[in-house]
Motif scaffolding. Structure first.
Motif, PDB file in Angstrom:
ATOM      1  N   GLU A   1      -8.538  20.057  15.040  1.00 45.04           N
ATOM      2  CA  GLU A   1      -9.163  20.509  13.780  1.00 45.04           C
ATOM      3  C   GLU A   1      -8.773  19.594  12.615  1.00 45.04           C
ATOM      4  N   ARG A   2      -7.739  18.786  12.767  1.00 42.78           N
ATOM      5  CA  ARG A   2      -7.327  17.811  11.752  1.00 42.78           C
ATOM      6  C   ARG A   2      -7.503  16.392  12.283  1.00 42.78           C
ATOM      7  N   MET A   3      -8.352  16.229  13.275  1.00 47.89           N
ATOM      8  CA  MET A   3      -8.587  14.933  13.910  1.00 47.89           C
ATOM      9  C   MET A   3      -7.243  14.297  14.336  1.00 47.89           C
TER      10      MET A   3
ATOM     11  N   GLY B   1     -10.298  16.520  21.256  1.00 45.08           N
ATOM     12  CA  GLY B   1     -11.469  16.696  20.398  1.00 45.08           C
ATOM     13  C   GLY B   1     -12.134  15.377  20.043  1.00 45.08           C
ATOM     14  N   ARG B   2     -12.671  15.314  18.807  1.00 40.67           N
ATOM     15  CA  ARG B   2     -13.496  14.163  18.403  1.00 40.67           C
ATOM     16  C   ARG B   2     -12.681  12.953  17.973  1.00 40.67           C
ATOM     17  N   GLY B   3     -11.391  13.162  17.651  1.00 40.56           N
ATOM     18  CA  GLY B   3     -10.623  12.072  17.056  1.00 40.56           C
ATOM     19  C   GLY B   3      -9.513  11.577  17.957  1.00 40.56           C
TER      20      GLY B   3
ATOM     21  N   GLN C   1      -3.267  14.647   5.355  1.00 35.77           N
ATOM     22  CA  GLN C   1      -3.524  14.827   3.927  1.00 35.77           C
ATOM     23  C   GLN C   1      -3.661  16.290   3.549  1.00 35.77           C
ATOM     24  N   GLU C   2      -3.588  17.166   4.521  1.00 35.75           N
ATOM     25  CA  GLU C   2      -3.771  18.589   4.225  1.00 35.75           C
ATOM     26  C   GLU C   2      -2.476  19.379   4.387  1.00 35.75           C
ATOM     27  N   SER C   3      -1.837  19.243   5.522  1.00 37.21           N
ATOM     28  CA  SER C   3      -0.601  19.998   5.767  1.00 37.21           C
ATOM     29  C   SER C   3       0.364  19.108   6.537  1.00 37.21           C
TER      30      SER C   3
ATOM     31  N   GLY D   1     -11.916   8.453  19.758  1.00 39.45           N
ATOM     32  CA  GLY D   1     -12.631   8.689  18.506  1.00 39.45           C
ATOM     33  C   GLY D   1     -11.966   7.881  17.402  1.00 39.45           C
ATOM     34  N   PRO D   2     -12.163   8.275  16.131  1.00 36.05           N
ATOM     35  CA  PRO D   2     -11.581   7.502  15.046  1.00 36.05           C
ATOM     36  C   PRO D   2     -10.066   7.311  15.188  1.00 36.05           C
ATOM     37  N   ALA D   3      -9.627   6.089  14.956  1.00 36.22           N
ATOM     38  CA  ALA D   3      -8.190   5.751  14.902  1.00 36.22           C
ATOM     39  C   ALA D   3      -7.993   5.160  13.517  1.00 36.22           C
ATOM     40  N   ILE D   4      -7.500   5.989  12.601  1.00 37.38           N
ATOM     41  CA  ILE D   4      -7.536   5.660  11.175  1.00 37.38           C
ATOM     42  C   ILE D   4      -6.110   5.522  10.642  1.00 37.38           C
ATOM     43  N   GLY D   5      -5.869   4.504   9.828  1.00 41.17           N
ATOM     44  CA  GLY D   5      -4.563   4.335   9.195  1.00 41.17           C
ATOM     45  C   GLY D   5      -3.467   4.305  10.251  1.00 41.17           C
ATOM     46  N   GLY D   6      -2.550   5.276  10.155  1.00 37.84           N
ATOM     47  CA  GLY D   6      -1.471   5.356  11.137  1.00 37.84           C
ATOM     48  C   GLY D   6      -1.985   5.503  12.568  1.00 37.84           C
TER      49      GLY D   6
ATOM     50  N   PHE E   1     -12.121   2.131  14.125  1.00 31.64           N
ATOM     51  CA  PHE E   1     -10.789   1.825  13.615  1.00 31.64           C
ATOM     52  C   PHE E   1     -10.892   1.494  12.127  1.00 31.64           C
ATOM     53  N   ARG E   2      -9.877   1.911  11.359  1.00 33.51           N
ATOM     54  CA  ARG E   2      -9.872   1.594   9.919  1.00 33.51           C
ATOM     55  C   ARG E   2      -8.418   1.471   9.445  1.00 33.51           C
ATOM     56  N   ALA E   3      -8.136   0.369   8.756  1.00 31.37           N
ATOM     57  CA  ALA E   3      -6.796   0.183   8.179  1.00 31.37           C
ATOM     58  C   ALA E   3      -6.779   0.935   6.854  1.00 31.37           C
TER      59      ALA E   3
ATOM     60  N   SER F   1      -0.482  -2.121   4.850  1.00 26.72           N
ATOM     61  CA  SER F   1       0.617  -2.636   5.683  1.00 26.72           C
ATOM     62  C   SER F   1       1.643  -1.539   5.876  1.00 26.72           C
ATOM     63  N   GLU F   2       1.525  -0.855   6.989  1.00 16.46           N
ATOM     64  CA  GLU F   2       2.397   0.282   7.273  1.00 16.46           C
ATOM     65  C   GLU F   2       2.540   0.416   8.772  1.00 16.46           C
ATOM     66  N   LEU F   3       3.685   0.984   9.158  1.00 11.13           N
ATOM     67  CA  LEU F   3       3.937   1.265  10.573  1.00 11.13           C
ATOM     68  C   LEU F   3       3.673   0.050  11.468  1.00 11.13           C
ATOM     69  N   GLY F   4       3.989  -1.103  10.960  1.00 11.18           N
ATOM     70  CA  GLY F   4       3.872  -2.314  11.779  1.00 11.18           C
ATOM     71  C   GLY F   4       2.502  -2.956  11.766  1.00 11.18           C
TER      72      GLY F   4
ATOM     73  N   ALA G   1     -10.682  13.247  -3.450  1.00  9.91           N
ATOM     74  CA  ALA G   1     -12.011  12.650  -3.363  1.00  9.91           C
ATOM     75  C   ALA G   1     -12.642  12.950  -2.004  1.00  9.91           C
ATOM     76  N   ARG G   2     -11.827  12.876  -0.962  1.00  8.19           N
ATOM     77  CA  ARG G   2     -12.379  13.157   0.376  1.00  8.19           C
ATOM     78  C   ARG G   2     -12.831  14.603   0.465  1.00  8.19           C
ATOM     79  N   ARG G   3     -12.016  15.510  -0.094  1.00  3.83           N
ATOM     80  CA  ARG G   3     -12.400  16.931  -0.049  1.00  3.83           C
ATOM     81  C   ARG G   3     -13.684  17.166  -0.827  1.00  3.83           C
TER      82      ARG G   3
HETATM   83  C1  LIG Z   1       1.766   6.182   6.827  1.00  4.88           C
HETATM   84  C2  LIG Z   1       0.372   6.400   7.240  1.00  4.88           C
HETATM   85  C3  LIG Z   1      -0.650   6.314   6.289  1.00  4.88           C
HETATM   86  C4  LIG Z   1      -2.046   6.568   6.689  1.00  4.88           C
HETATM   87  O1  LIG Z   1      -2.343   6.870   7.820  1.00  4.88           O
HETATM   88  S1  LIG Z   1      -3.234   6.441   5.451  1.00  4.88           S
HETATM   89  C5  LIG Z   1      -4.662   7.106   6.225  1.00  4.88           C
HETATM   90  C6  LIG Z   1      -4.855   8.570   5.956  1.00  4.88           C
HETATM   91  N1  LIG Z   1      -6.018   9.043   6.661  1.00  4.88           N
HETATM   92  C7  LIG Z   1      -7.269   8.882   6.222  1.00  4.88           C
HETATM   93  O2  LIG Z   1      -7.551   8.284   5.193  1.00  4.88           O
HETATM   94  C8  LIG Z   1      -8.361   9.482   7.056  1.00  4.88           C
HETATM   95  C9  LIG Z   1      -9.103  10.528   6.278  1.00  4.88           C
HETATM   96  N2  LIG Z   1     -10.139  11.113   7.113  1.00  4.88           N
HETATM   97  C10 LIG Z   1     -11.325  10.532   7.294  1.00  4.88           C
HETATM   98  O3  LIG Z   1     -11.640   9.465   6.800  1.00  4.88           O
HETATM   99  C11 LIG Z   1     -12.310  11.273   8.155  1.00  4.88           C
HETATM  100  O4  LIG Z   1     -11.976  12.617   8.137  1.00  4.88           O
HETATM  101  C12 LIG Z   1     -12.336  10.765   9.632  1.00  4.88           C
HETATM  102  C13 LIG Z   1     -12.844   9.333   9.646  1.00  4.88           C
HETATM  103  C14 LIG Z   1     -10.968  10.837  10.294  1.00  4.88           C
HETATM  104  C15 LIG Z   1     -13.300  11.660  10.435  1.00  4.88           C
HETATM  105  O5  LIG Z   1     -14.504  11.789   9.758  1.00  4.88           O
HETATM  106  P1  LIG Z   1     -15.563  12.895  10.288  1.00  4.88           P
HETATM  107  O6  LIG Z   1     -15.867  12.644  11.704  1.00  4.88           O
HETATM  108  O7  LIG Z   1     -16.708  12.874   9.316  1.00  4.88           O
HETATM  109  O8  LIG Z   1     -14.809  14.301  10.228  1.00  4.88           O
HETATM  110  P2  LIG Z   1     -14.335  15.133   8.930  1.00  4.88           P
HETATM  111  O9  LIG Z   1     -15.300  16.259   8.726  1.00  4.88           O
HETATM  112  O10 LIG Z   1     -14.075  14.233   7.766  1.00  4.88           O
HETATM  113  O11 LIG Z   1     -12.911  15.684   9.429  1.00  4.88           O
HETATM  114  C16 LIG Z   1     -12.831  16.777  10.334  1.00  4.88           C
HETATM  115  C17 LIG Z   1     -11.710  17.676   9.887  1.00  4.88           C
HETATM  116  O12 LIG Z   1     -10.485  16.927   9.995  1.00  4.88           O
HETATM  117  C18 LIG Z   1      -9.807  16.969   8.743  1.00  4.88           C
HETATM  118  N3  LIG Z   1      -9.107  15.704   8.545  1.00  4.88           N
HETATM  119  C19 LIG Z   1      -9.600  14.468   8.745  1.00  4.88           C
HETATM  120  N4  LIG Z   1      -8.677  13.537   8.465  1.00  4.88           N
HETATM  121  C20 LIG Z   1      -7.571  14.225   8.084  1.00  4.88           C
HETATM  122  C21 LIG Z   1      -6.272  13.844   7.657  1.00  4.88           C
HETATM  123  N5  LIG Z   1      -5.912  12.541   7.603  1.00  4.88           N
HETATM  124  N6  LIG Z   1      -5.394  14.797   7.349  1.00  4.88           N
HETATM  125  C22 LIG Z   1      -5.711  16.087   7.436  1.00  4.88           C
HETATM  126  N7  LIG Z   1      -6.936  16.536   7.812  1.00  4.88           N
HETATM  127  C23 LIG Z   1      -7.834  15.597   8.141  1.00  4.88           C
HETATM  128  C24 LIG Z   1     -10.908  17.138   7.694  1.00  4.88           C
HETATM  129  O13 LIG Z   1     -10.352  17.670   6.519  1.00  4.88           O
HETATM  130  C25 LIG Z   1     -11.842  18.078   8.406  1.00  4.88           C
HETATM  131  O14 LIG Z   1     -11.331  19.383   8.296  1.00  4.88           O
HETATM  132  P3  LIG Z   1     -12.338  20.605   7.867  1.00  4.88           P
HETATM  133  O15 LIG Z   1     -13.294  20.723   9.014  1.00  4.88           O
HETATM  134  O16 LIG Z   1     -11.415  21.781   7.713  1.00  4.88           O
HETATM  135  O17 LIG Z   1     -13.005  20.192   6.605  1.00  4.88           O
END
Ligand SMILES: C/C=C/C(=O)SCCNC(=O)CCNC(=O)[C@H](O)C(C)(C)COP(=O)(O)OP(=O)(O)OC[C@H]1O[C@@H](n2cnc3c(N)ncnc32)[C@H](O)[C@@H]1OP(=O)(O)O
Length: 269
Positions: free
Chosen positions: A23-25, A58-60, A67-69, A112-117, A137-139, A149-152, A258-260
């Motif tokens: 539910e949080r990917m 799931g999908r991710g 970013q939520e909890s 599925g998506p492999a984003i940031g960390g 994939f997205r940095a 530039s994080e986690l290597g 902004a994402r919310r």
């Molecule tokens: C040290 C490390 C630093 C980092 O990693 S920085 C990177 C932080 N992460 C992000 O920027 C990713 C943010 N999320 C997104 O860009 C998108 O999401 C995705 C590309 C992962 C997926 O997009 P889509 O397929 O359209 O799904 P969806 O409706 O946006 O997300 C499904 C549910 O997953 C929750 N979710 C997604 N990413 C995160 C996250 N990073 N932390 C907490 N929750 C997340 C959403 O909120 C939502 O939940 P709900 O269905 O309740 O609205």
């Protein structure tokens, strides 16, 4: 150990570890990452396990920092905000380190998506296969007003795909789909989503058939060859830079808001 991390044995000597917070990917909340790290460390010590496959439920695959909890890391009571931030970064670095140090080869089944960390986790695995059409994939540190530039990542990505592409991907924050990931060597293969795990198991079974020390030392030597500098020292540098931006701006909060709200972020700094 935790419902957030599932462990199965789909084939003899092959362990499948699934990040299980769909539910949080599969974001990197601390209450997911602590059992994930400990599960990996336990499997590394398990002599029956010769290959580890890591995937997401799931999908991710993994959506990076939660970013939520985000949850709480153990043992931080009484510490200052800065020290807590430092411990948080160290914990996530430790997950990357644990993946890298596993005795067994680790295959990332990027479903599925492999984003940031999440991208960093995939890169800390030894082999990556991706689901065509589904994985990307997205940095994303840069998209969140932080450093990418994080986690290597600034160590691992140029080594995987070369510096020109790594600079472009890390500074643009754009998505790299599975087809491009295969083309540039970010993953070794993109396969049909339905066949992703089977493709990983097939590869794993080949590896299981080889000499254990032969496999372990090949893995170790490949990494040693890539380690011109030291990942440890590099992650310390990265971590300090990331903490600086995280703690001295409100950019990450703005990116989350902004994402919310479904709009592009506006960074003040
Ligand atoms: C040290 C490390 C630093 C980092 O990693 S920085 C990177 C932080 N992460 C992000 O920027 C990713 C943010 N999320 C997104 O860009 C998108 O999401 C995705 C590309 C992962 C997926 O997009 P889509 O397929 O359209 O799904 P969806 O409706 O946006 O997300 C499904 C549910 O997953 C929750 N979710 C997604 N990413 C995160 C996250 N990073 N932390 C907490 N929750 C997340 C959403 O909120 C939502 O939940 P709900 O269905 O309740 O609205």
């Amino acid at each position: 150990m935790s419902d957030f991390v599932l462990v199965e044995r789909p084939r003899p000597h092959v362990a499948l570890v699934t990040l299980n917070r769909p539910e949080r990917m599969n974001a990197m909340a601390f209450d997911v990452m602590v059992p994930f790290r400990d599960t990996l460390a336990g499997l590394s010590r398990d002599n029956d396990v010769r290959v580890v496959v890591v995937t997401g439920a799931g999908r991710g695959f993994c959506s990076g920092a939660d970013q939520e909890s985000p949850g709480r890391i153990p043992g931080i009571d009484g510490l200052t905000v800065s020290t807590i931030a430092l411990r948080s970064m160290e914990l996530l670095d430790d997950v990357v380190r644990t993946l890298r140090r596993m005795h067994q080869p680790v295959i990332a089944a990027v479903n599925g998506p492999a984003i940031g960390g999440g991208l960093c986790l995939a890169l800390a695995a030894d082999i990556r296969l991706a689901a065509s059409g589904d994985a990307y994939f997205r940095a994303a540190g840069i998209n969140n007003g932080l450093t990418a530039s994080e986690l290597g990542l600034s160590y691992l990505l140029p080594r995987a795909i070369g510096s020109s592409r790594a600079f472009e991907i890390m500074l643009s924050g754009r998505d790299v789909d599975a087809a491009e990931a295969e083309r540039v060597g970010l993953v070794s293969r993109a396969v049909e989503p339905d066949g992703l795990l089977d493709a990983c198991y097939e590869l794993a079974e080949r590896i299981v058939g080889f000499s254990r020390p032969g496999v372990e030392l090949t893995k170790r030597m490949l990494w040693a060859g890539l380690d011109a500098g030291s990942l440890e020292a590099h992650m310390d540098h990265e971590g300090l830079g990331q903490l600086f931006v995280r703690l001295t701006t409100r950019n990450f909060e703005e990116a989350t808001r902004a994402r919310r709200q479904g709009r592009p972020p506006r960074f003040a700094d």
